[in-house]
Design an enzyme around this catalytic site. Structure first.
Site, PDB file in Angstrom:
ATOM      1  N   ASN A 285      18.820  15.913  84.142  1.00 44.71           N
ATOM      2  CA  ASN A 285      18.709  14.879  83.118  1.00 44.71           C
ATOM      3  C   ASN A 285      18.949  15.539  81.753  1.00 44.71           C
ATOM      4  O   ASN A 285      19.123  16.756  81.650  1.00 44.71           O
ATOM      5  CB  ASN A 285      17.367  14.121  83.211  1.00 44.71           C
TER       6      ASN A 285
ATOM      7  N   ASP B   5      15.711  10.971  91.428  1.00 49.94           N
ATOM      8  CA  ASP B   5      15.813  11.307  92.858  1.00 49.94           C
ATOM      9  C   ASP B   5      16.677  10.275  93.591  1.00 49.94           C
ATOM     10  O   ASP B   5      17.447  10.632  94.482  1.00 49.94           O
ATOM     11  CB  ASP B   5      14.418  11.359  93.499  1.00 49.94           C
TER      12      ASP B   5
ATOM     13  N   LEU C 135      21.561  10.093  82.011  1.00 49.57           N
ATOM     14  CA  LEU C 135      21.196   9.680  80.656  1.00 49.57           C
ATOM     15  C   LEU C 135      20.321   8.434  80.662  1.00 49.57           C
ATOM     16  O   LEU C 135      20.391   7.620  79.738  1.00 49.57           O
ATOM     17  CB  LEU C 135      22.477   9.395  79.852  1.00 49.57           C
TER      18      LEU C 135
ATOM     19  N   THR D  13      10.029   5.829  87.417  1.00 47.14           N
ATOM     20  CA  THR D  13       9.602   6.944  88.269  1.00 47.14           C
ATOM     21  C   THR D  13      10.566   7.119  89.445  1.00 47.14           C
ATOM     22  O   THR D  13      10.859   6.160  90.156  1.00 47.14           O
ATOM     23  CB  THR D  13       8.192   6.682  88.845  1.00 47.14           C
TER      24      THR D  13
HETATM   25  P1  ATP Z   1      12.951  10.461  86.588  1.00 50.81           P
HETATM   26  O1  ATP Z   1      12.434  11.798  86.114  1.00 50.81           O
HETATM   27  O2  ATP Z   1      12.271   9.270  85.969  1.00 50.81           O
HETATM   28  O3  ATP Z   1      13.077  10.355  88.061  1.00 50.81           O
HETATM   29  P2  ATP Z   1      15.374  11.420  85.397  1.00 50.81           P
HETATM   30  O4  ATP Z   1      14.898  11.717  84.005  1.00 50.81           O
HETATM   31  O5  ATP Z   1      15.596  12.560  86.320  1.00 50.81           O
HETATM   32  O6  ATP Z   1      14.462  10.333  86.074  1.00 50.81           O
HETATM   33  P3  ATP Z   1      17.268   9.500  84.337  1.00 50.81           P
HETATM   34  O7  ATP Z   1      18.425  10.029  83.579  1.00 50.81           O
HETATM   35  O8  ATP Z   1      16.153   8.868  83.547  1.00 50.81           O
HETATM   36  O9  ATP Z   1      16.766  10.631  85.341  1.00 50.81           O
HETATM   37  O10 ATP Z   1      17.768   8.369  85.366  1.00 50.81           O
HETATM   38  C1  ATP Z   1      18.625   8.648  86.457  1.00 50.81           C
HETATM   39  C2  ATP Z   1      19.574   7.484  86.638  1.00 50.81           C
HETATM   40  O11 ATP Z   1      18.819   6.286  86.884  1.00 50.81           O
HETATM   41  C3  ATP Z   1      20.433   7.175  85.419  1.00 50.81           C
HETATM   42  O12 ATP Z   1      21.611   7.924  85.431  1.00 50.81           O
HETATM   43  C4  ATP Z   1      20.676   5.691  85.600  1.00 50.81           C
HETATM   44  O13 ATP Z   1      21.692   5.498  86.566  1.00 50.81           O
HETATM   45  C5  ATP Z   1      19.392   5.177  86.204  1.00 50.81           C
HETATM   46  N1  ATP Z   1      18.452   4.675  85.180  1.00 50.81           N
HETATM   47  C6  ATP Z   1      17.351   5.294  84.698  1.00 50.81           C
HETATM   48  N2  ATP Z   1      16.738   4.536  83.772  1.00 50.81           N
HETATM   49  C7  ATP Z   1      17.462   3.398  83.674  1.00 50.81           C
HETATM   50  C8  ATP Z   1      17.348   2.194  82.887  1.00 50.81           C
HETATM   51  N3  ATP Z   1      16.348   2.017  82.018  1.00 50.81           N
HETATM   52  N4  ATP Z   1      18.287   1.238  83.052  1.00 50.81           N
HETATM   53  C9  ATP Z   1      19.311   1.391  83.936  1.00 50.81           C
HETATM   54  N5  ATP Z   1      19.470   2.497  84.693  1.00 50.81           N
HETATM   55  C10 ATP Z   1      18.565   3.482  84.575  1.00 50.81           C
END
Ligand code: ATP
Length: 304
Positions: free
Chosen positions: A190, A257, A225, A253
């Site tokens: 991320n 993954d 993102l 959450t």
């Molecule tokens: P987490 O730690 O919460 O599991 P992360 O920080 O590893 O997530 P993120 O970049 O927040 O990963 O999210 C992974 C993917 O999930 C993004 O690329 C997107 O496809 C989807 N996603 C996350 N949040 C949103 C949102 N608010 N609206 C639409 N898609 C989202």
């Protein structure tokens, strides 16, 4: 048909209590009734892929306690092959999660049996899966030697290696990063993890982050993102932004993954990384529409 995914990683019981406010050190607060959910990044990725129809196996260790029975039962119900999940005399990994009234979590993880996964476990399992799995997907909630083995044996067997380095700290150690990074295709992080790995200050434009990760030696990189989707960087193919899918987010959450499990499954069917990210972005978006991690993971018909 060799289009399956072998996930090498953790399985935890998530013990969740809601609190009005988090306790200060030395303080006790009362919370809600306890809820117990299957979790851990490895199990989450495996379940995400299984819900989408993947042939998927998990390599890991789980205790012989009641939490272990719960996790194995839930993996089997989801259709994950647990023949390479060993039962260990250490307790099953647990995440103690307090959810505050404004949604912020404080989490203590006890790795338990996850910390007992050995390089020999992984070598045997990856070699054993080489007849049906085309992708090996790992995270960093298990010992480093096990992840090094996963990367090396995946390469030896001609399988694609996907790494989601969460938590990212081990990659700052050159002895670990050296044998692992050049085998990542892709490294999935991320935005926060990307900045940490690159020592980069906040910048508005995330595209240079994905490019910067290529300079660490990985074959390809994906930076997720959140609502804005993801950026893909490939040695031959340049950098591409894949926009997010607008949805009403209820709980993010485990979105990462879901994204990585979906990406690995898609790559096992078709090596086109941009197409796989376009699909994984839809899976990640679907996963934030419901409460919890695995409980919110979509089936193909649920995709936006
Ligand atoms: P987490 O730690 O919460 O599991 P992360 O920080 O590893 O997530 P993120 O970049 O927040 O990963 O999210 C992974 C993917 O999930 C993004 O690329 C997107 O496809 C989807 N996603 C996350 N949040 C949103 C949102 N608010 N609206 C639409 N898609 C989202």
């Amino acid at each position: 048909m060799t289009t399956g995914v072998l996930v090498v990683g953790s399985a935890n019981a998530d013990l969740v209590v809601q609190v009005d406010r988090h306790p200060a050190p030395g303080e006790t607060v009362l919370g809600s009734d306890l809820r117990v959910h299957p979790g851990g990044k490895g199990a989450n990725q495996a379940v995400a892929a299984a819900r989408l129809g993947a042939r998927v196996g998990l390599v890991g260790r789980i205790g012989t306690d009641a939490h272990g029975d719960l996790l194995v039962g839930s993996l089997v119900r989801e259709g994950v092959d647990t023949s390479t999940v060993l039962r260990d005399d250490a307790p099953t990994g647990v995440a103690l999660i307090a959810v505050g009234s404004t949604g912020e979590n404080s989490i203590v993880v006890s790795p338990g049996a996850n910390a007992r996964v050995t390089d020999a476990d992984v070598k045997d399992a990856v070699r054993g899966a080489s007849g049906w799995a085309r992708v090996v997907s790992a995270q960093l909630e298990i010992p480093r030697a096990a992840v090094v083995a996963a990367a090396a044996v995946a390469e030896e067997q001609g399988m694609r290696f996907v790494l989601n380095p969460s938590p990212p700290d081990p990659l700052l150690d050159p002895d670990f990063a050296g044998p692992v990074l050049p085998r990542c295709d892709p490294l999935v992080v991320n935005e926060h993890e990307a900045r940490m790995l690159l020592g980069a200050a906040s910048a508005d434009d995330p595209a240079p982050l994905a490019d910067g990760l290529l300079r660490t030696g990985v074959r390809s990189a994906v930076v997720t993102l959140g609502a804005r989707g993801a950026v893909v960087a490939q040695r031959a193919g340049g950098t591409r932004h894949v926009p997010g899918v607008p949805v009403e987010a209820v709980d993010t959450t485990g979105a990462g993954d879901a994204f990585t499990g979906a990406l690995a499954w898609r790559l096992s069917q078709d090596p086109d990384l941009v197409a796989a990210v376009q699909w994984a972005v839809r899976v990640g978006a679907a996963a934030v529409r419901g409460l919890g991690a695995q409980s919110a993971y979509p089936r193909p018909e649920d995709l936006p």
